[in-house]
Design a protein around this motif. Structure first.
Motif, PDB file in Angstrom:
ATOM      1  N   ALA A  70       0.869  -1.411   0.003  1.00  0.00           N
ATOM      2  CA  ALA A  70      -0.204  -0.014  -0.144  1.00  0.00           C
ATOM      3  C   ALA A  70       1.078   1.238   0.120  1.00  0.00           C
ATOM      4  O   ALA A  70       0.194   2.319  -0.043  1.00  0.00           O
ATOM      5  N   GLY A  71       2.123   1.023   0.061  1.00  0.00           N
ATOM      6  CA  GLY A  71       2.982   2.323   0.176  1.00  0.00           C
ATOM      7  C   GLY A  71       2.883   3.077   1.423  1.00  0.00           C
ATOM      8  O   GLY A  71       3.204   4.165   1.524  1.00  0.00           O
ATOM      9  N   ILE A  72       2.684   2.287   2.451  1.00  0.00           N
ATOM     10  CA  ILE A  72       2.831   3.009   3.616  1.00  0.00           C
ATOM     11  C   ILE A  72       4.116   2.876   4.460  1.00  0.00           C
ATOM     12  O   ILE A  72       4.309   1.442   4.512  1.00  0.00           O
ATOM     13  N   PRO A  73       4.749   3.555   5.101  1.00  0.00           N
ATOM     14  CA  PRO A  73       6.124   3.479   5.684  1.00  0.00           C
ATOM     15  C   PRO A  73       5.860   2.586   6.795  1.00  0.00           C
ATOM     16  O   PRO A  73       4.779   2.514   7.695  1.00  0.00           O
ATOM     17  N   ILE A  74       6.882   1.690   7.054  1.00  0.00           N
ATOM     18  CA  ILE A  74       6.924   0.812   8.274  1.00  0.00           C
ATOM     19  C   ILE A  74       7.915   1.085   9.349  1.00  0.00           C
ATOM     20  O   ILE A  74       9.285   1.454   8.916  1.00  0.00           O
ATOM     21  N   VAL A  75       7.637   0.919  10.496  1.00  0.00           N
ATOM     22  CA  VAL A  75       8.601   1.140  11.686  1.00  0.00           C
ATOM     23  C   VAL A  75       8.410  -0.310  12.488  1.00  0.00           C
ATOM     24  O   VAL A  75       7.470  -1.020  12.733  1.00  0.00           O
ATOM     25  N   VAL A  76       9.800  -0.807  12.587  1.00  0.00           N
ATOM     26  CA  VAL A  76      10.023  -2.181  13.376  1.00  0.00           C
ATOM     27  C   VAL A  76      10.503  -1.880  14.725  1.00  0.00           C
ATOM     28  O   VAL A  76      11.413  -1.185  14.819  1.00  0.00           O
ATOM     29  N   HIS A  77       9.902  -2.482  15.798  1.00  0.00           N
ATOM     30  CA  HIS A  77      10.509  -2.828  17.182  1.00  0.00           C
ATOM     31  C   HIS A  77      10.921  -4.141  17.285  1.00  0.00           C
ATOM     32  O   HIS A  77       9.952  -4.988  17.311  1.00  0.00           O
ATOM     33  N   GLU A  78      12.111  -4.417  18.038  1.00  0.00           N
ATOM     34  CA  GLU A  78      12.407  -5.837  18.210  1.00  0.00           C
ATOM     35  C   GLU A  78      12.713  -5.955  19.709  1.00  0.00           C
ATOM     36  O   GLU A  78      13.558  -5.170  20.264  1.00  0.00           O
ATOM     37  N   GLN A  79      11.925  -6.598  20.337  1.00  0.00           N
ATOM     38  CA  GLN A  79      12.065  -6.733  21.775  1.00  0.00           C
ATOM     39  C   GLN A  79      13.390  -7.584  22.394  1.00  0.00           C
ATOM     40  O   GLN A  79      13.786  -7.183  23.327  1.00  0.00           O
ATOM     41  N   ASN A  80      13.423  -8.704  21.619  1.00  0.00           N
ATOM     42  CA  ASN A  80      14.489  -9.610  21.930  1.00  0.00           C
ATOM     43  C   ASN A  80      15.846  -9.430  21.520  1.00  0.00           C
ATOM     44  O   ASN A  80      15.933  -8.875  20.269  1.00  0.00           O
TER      45      ASN A  80
ATOM     46  N   PRO B 189      16.327 -11.699  17.152  1.00  0.00           N
ATOM     47  CA  PRO B 189      15.112 -11.354  16.386  1.00  0.00           C
ATOM     48  C   PRO B 189      14.498 -12.444  15.683  1.00  0.00           C
ATOM     49  O   PRO B 189      15.260 -13.581  15.174  1.00  0.00           O
ATOM     50  N   GLY B 190      13.288 -12.574  15.555  1.00  0.00           N
ATOM     51  CA  GLY B 190      12.312 -13.547  14.935  1.00  0.00           C
ATOM     52  C   GLY B 190      12.400 -13.263  13.635  1.00  0.00           C
ATOM     53  O   GLY B 190      12.512 -12.173  13.067  1.00  0.00           O
ATOM     54  N   LEU B 191      11.612 -14.148  12.774  1.00  0.00           N
ATOM     55  CA  LEU B 191      11.542 -14.159  11.033  1.00  0.00           C
ATOM     56  C   LEU B 191      10.667 -12.928  10.783  1.00  0.00           C
ATOM     57  O   LEU B 191      11.243 -12.332   9.927  1.00  0.00           O
ATOM     58  N   ALA B 192       9.520 -12.791  11.680  1.00  0.00           N
ATOM     59  CA  ALA B 192       8.750 -11.548  11.083  1.00  0.00           C
ATOM     60  C   ALA B 192       9.613 -10.211  10.985  1.00  0.00           C
ATOM     61  O   ALA B 192       9.457  -9.391  10.004  1.00  0.00           O
ATOM     62  N   ASN B 193      10.365  -9.959  12.072  1.00  0.00           N
ATOM     63  CA  ASN B 193      11.112  -8.797  12.119  1.00  0.00           C
ATOM     64  C   ASN B 193      12.144  -8.785  11.281  1.00  0.00           C
ATOM     65  O   ASN B 193      12.860  -7.750  10.846  1.00  0.00           O
ATOM     66  N   ARG B 194      12.967  -9.796  11.007  1.00  0.00           N
ATOM     67  CA  ARG B 194      14.077  -9.960   9.972  1.00  0.00           C
ATOM     68  C   ARG B 194      13.430  -9.540   8.714  1.00  0.00           C
ATOM     69  O   ARG B 194      14.290  -8.578   7.964  1.00  0.00           O
ATOM     70  N   ILE B 195      12.393  -9.919   8.333  1.00  0.00           N
ATOM     71  CA  ILE B 195      11.874  -9.560   6.990  1.00  0.00           C
ATOM     72  C   ILE B 195      11.431  -8.296   7.159  1.00  0.00           C
ATOM     73  O   ILE B 195      11.692  -7.395   6.156  1.00  0.00           O
ATOM     74  N   GLY B 196      11.027  -7.725   8.019  1.00  0.00           N
ATOM     75  CA  GLY B 196      10.288  -6.498   8.296  1.00  0.00           C
ATOM     76  C   GLY B 196      11.408  -5.379   8.176  1.00  0.00           C
ATOM     77  O   GLY B 196      11.077  -4.151   7.553  1.00  0.00           O
TER      78      GLY B 196
ATOM     79  N   ALA C 250      11.721  -1.600   6.397  1.00  0.00           N
ATOM     80  CA  ALA C 250      11.114  -0.605   7.085  1.00  0.00           C
ATOM     81  C   ALA C 250      11.977   0.980   6.624  1.00  0.00           C
ATOM     82  O   ALA C 250      13.083   0.818   6.355  1.00  0.00           O
ATOM     83  N   ALA C 251      11.431   1.853   6.938  1.00  0.00           N
ATOM     84  CA  ALA C 251      11.882   3.129   6.968  1.00  0.00           C
ATOM     85  C   ALA C 251      12.879   3.287   8.340  1.00  0.00           C
ATOM     86  O   ALA C 251      13.850   3.763   8.035  1.00  0.00           O
ATOM     87  N   ARG C 252      12.677   2.764   9.481  1.00  0.00           N
ATOM     88  CA  ARG C 252      13.362   2.899  10.694  1.00  0.00           C
ATOM     89  C   ARG C 252      13.221   1.617  11.477  1.00  0.00           C
ATOM     90  O   ARG C 252      11.989   0.957  11.206  1.00  0.00           O
TER      91      ARG C 252
ATOM     92  N   PRO D 178      21.457  -3.517  22.798  1.00  0.00           N
ATOM     93  CA  PRO D 178      22.623  -3.243  21.937  1.00  0.00           C
ATOM     94  C   PRO D 178      22.883  -4.451  21.306  1.00  0.00           C
ATOM     95  O   PRO D 178      23.230  -5.641  22.036  1.00  0.00           O
ATOM     96  N   GLY D 179      23.598  -4.221  20.100  1.00  0.00           N
ATOM     97  CA  GLY D 179      24.113  -5.276  19.389  1.00  0.00           C
ATOM     98  C   GLY D 179      23.072  -6.348  18.725  1.00  0.00           C
ATOM     99  O   GLY D 179      23.396  -7.256  18.059  1.00  0.00           O
ATOM    100  N   THR D 180      21.744  -6.083  18.834  1.00  0.00           N
ATOM    101  CA  THR D 180      20.814  -6.825  18.249  1.00  0.00           C
ATOM    102  C   THR D 180      21.101  -7.298  16.768  1.00  0.00           C
ATOM    103  O   THR D 180      21.238  -6.224  16.054  1.00  0.00           O
ATOM    104  N   PRO D 181      21.154  -8.491  16.233  1.00  0.00           N
ATOM    105  CA  PRO D 181      21.619  -8.535  14.707  1.00  0.00           C
ATOM    106  C   PRO D 181      20.401  -8.439  13.736  1.00  0.00           C
ATOM    107  O   PRO D 181      19.863  -9.177  13.120  1.00  0.00           O
ATOM    108  N   LEU D 182      20.250  -6.986  13.541  1.00  0.00           N
ATOM    109  CA  LEU D 182      18.822  -6.582  12.876  1.00  0.00           C
ATOM    110  C   LEU D 182      19.229  -5.579  11.872  1.00  0.00           C
ATOM    111  O   LEU D 182      19.966  -4.525  12.336  1.00  0.00           O
ATOM    112  N   HIS D 183      18.736  -5.551  10.429  1.00  0.00           N
ATOM    113  CA  HIS D 183      19.293  -4.684   9.638  1.00  0.00           C
ATOM    114  C   HIS D 183      19.008  -3.380   9.794  1.00  0.00           C
ATOM    115  O   HIS D 183      17.962  -2.888  10.322  1.00  0.00           O
ATOM    116  N   ARG D 184      19.894  -2.224  10.072  1.00  0.00           N
ATOM    117  CA  ARG D 184      19.886  -1.027  10.275  1.00  0.00           C
ATOM    118  C   ARG D 184      19.170  -0.732  12.021  1.00  0.00           C
ATOM    119  O   ARG D 184      18.594   0.219  12.076  1.00  0.00           O
TER     120      ARG D 184
END
Length: 370
Positions: free
Chosen positions: A118-128, A131-138, A142-144, A150-156
């Protein structure tokens, strides 16, 4: 006049996803009471109870559980995703969403895919910390991307911390200590150990703490122990008159008061628990859940390595470990104070406000570019 911003929050399933989602919603509302907030969930999650109770609009979509191992169920995932994405896109269109914020879990993946289409920007928050699969894809869409540890292995990933309830994030333990101890029937001046294993309790923690009850109270340490509502068989004989109390409760409705009453916690190391303890400066002996992918151990490590807590494996926790490690610490005020300072230094009590700023910035930028 431009319509108020519309924010969609996707964090259903477990309390570990729902509580930070609601804490963010509260922080956004404080900044802009007119802003529209819609929560996505499924009919099988705790959100059906928790979200309406906090006054938020809840829309239900089909869940998309992702198998951890290749099974026949994996073949059904694409069809589930298509149905969930279609249902989510309908919600996003209806509420004129300006930004979608995902917290992982069954709801997040279709929310990310629907927002992308839909062209709507995404923000992802990872608690752990893992990261789980959904947030690795998200994170790739994501825009942010905000992370708790600290050091969580998640893109950007940006280290923002865990959004927490205001009652926790703004807690002044020292000023509430006498009140809190009185609430639980504890003495005002004794060193205090808080034992809890989540909302249902934890068998290992219950067994070890009860076995160490005599040693703890004989050393002048009082205990506030939440055994879990299904664990009424967990008991401790009444303490002799004048000795340190050992207070057993089924459940702690007011975790803020429990934290204020305590000098040290003995607990699991779920992401929310670790974030809350460090935010309020309460040191802990963390006992990671011995199943899963090791994320609970990873959650605790930043605080432990900063000097704000101890780490003990589930198999090693017993009355002897408590006697050897916790009794000396609880009876040493200077050592306890040092652990508390280091725990507080590792905490981020205003993570809810930080994440709210990111979300509103992304939404505003998207609005000006349309």
């Amino acid at each position: 006049m431009r319509r108020p911003l519309s924010v969609v929050l996707a964090g259903g399933g477990t309390a570990g996803h729902i509580e930070p989602m609601l804490a963010l919603g509260d922080a956004i509302r404080r900044r802009d009471p007119d802003l529209r907030i819609t929560c996505l969930g499924t009919e099988r999650g705790m959100e059906t109870r928790l979200v309406p109770a906090r006054g938020y609009d809840l829309r239900l979509i089909p869940p998309v559980p992702l198998p951890r191992k290749p099974t026949a169920d994996l073949l059904r995932v694409p069809d589930r995703v298509r149905r969930a994405v279609a249902a989510t896109r309908a919600v996003l269109h209806e509420v004129s969403a300006d930004v979608v914020v995902g917290f992982g879990g069954y709801v997040a993946l279709p929310a990310y895919l629907a927002a992308r289409r839909a062209g709507i920007p995404i923000v992802v928050h990872e608690q752990n910390a893992l990261p789980g699969l959904a947030n690795r894809i998200g994170a790739r869409l994501a825009a942010r991307v905000a992370v708790t540890a600290p050091g969580t292995p998640l893109h950007r990933g940006e280290h923002v911390g865990m959004p927490l309830r205001t009652a926790i994030g703004s807690l002044d333990r020292a000023s509430r200590r006498v009140e809190a101890r009185g609430e639980f029937g504890l003495d005002a001046d004794r060193p205090t150990l808080l034992v809890f294993g989540g909302s249902q309790g934890a068998q290992t923690l219950n067994r070890a703490a009860v076995a160490a009850a005599d040693t703890l109270t004989a050393a002048g340490v009082q205990v506030l122990h939440a055994r879990g509502p299904k664990n009424t068989h967990v008991t401790v004989p009444a303490r002799p008159a004048g000795s340190a109390p050992y207070v057993l409760v089924d459940y702690l409705e007011r975790m803020d008061l429990a934290y204020a009453a305590a000098d040290l916690a003995l607990c699991r190391s779920g992401a929310v628990t670790v974030a809350e303890l460090s935010a309020v400066g309460l040191p802990a002996a963390f006992v990671p859940l011995p199943i899963g992918n090791g994320e609970q151990r990873r959650n605790a490590l930043p605080v432990v390595e900063a000097g704000g807590g101890l780490l003990v494996e589930d198999a090693d926790l017993d009355a002897g470990w408590i006697t050897d490690h916790l009794v000396p610490l609880l009876t040493d005020p200077d050592a306890l104070a040092g652990y508390a300072r280091h725990a507080a230094a590792a905490g981020i009590p205003d993570a809810d406000d930080r994440l709210a700023g990111i979300v509103l910035d992304v939404a505003a930028r998207a609005g000006t570019s349309r």
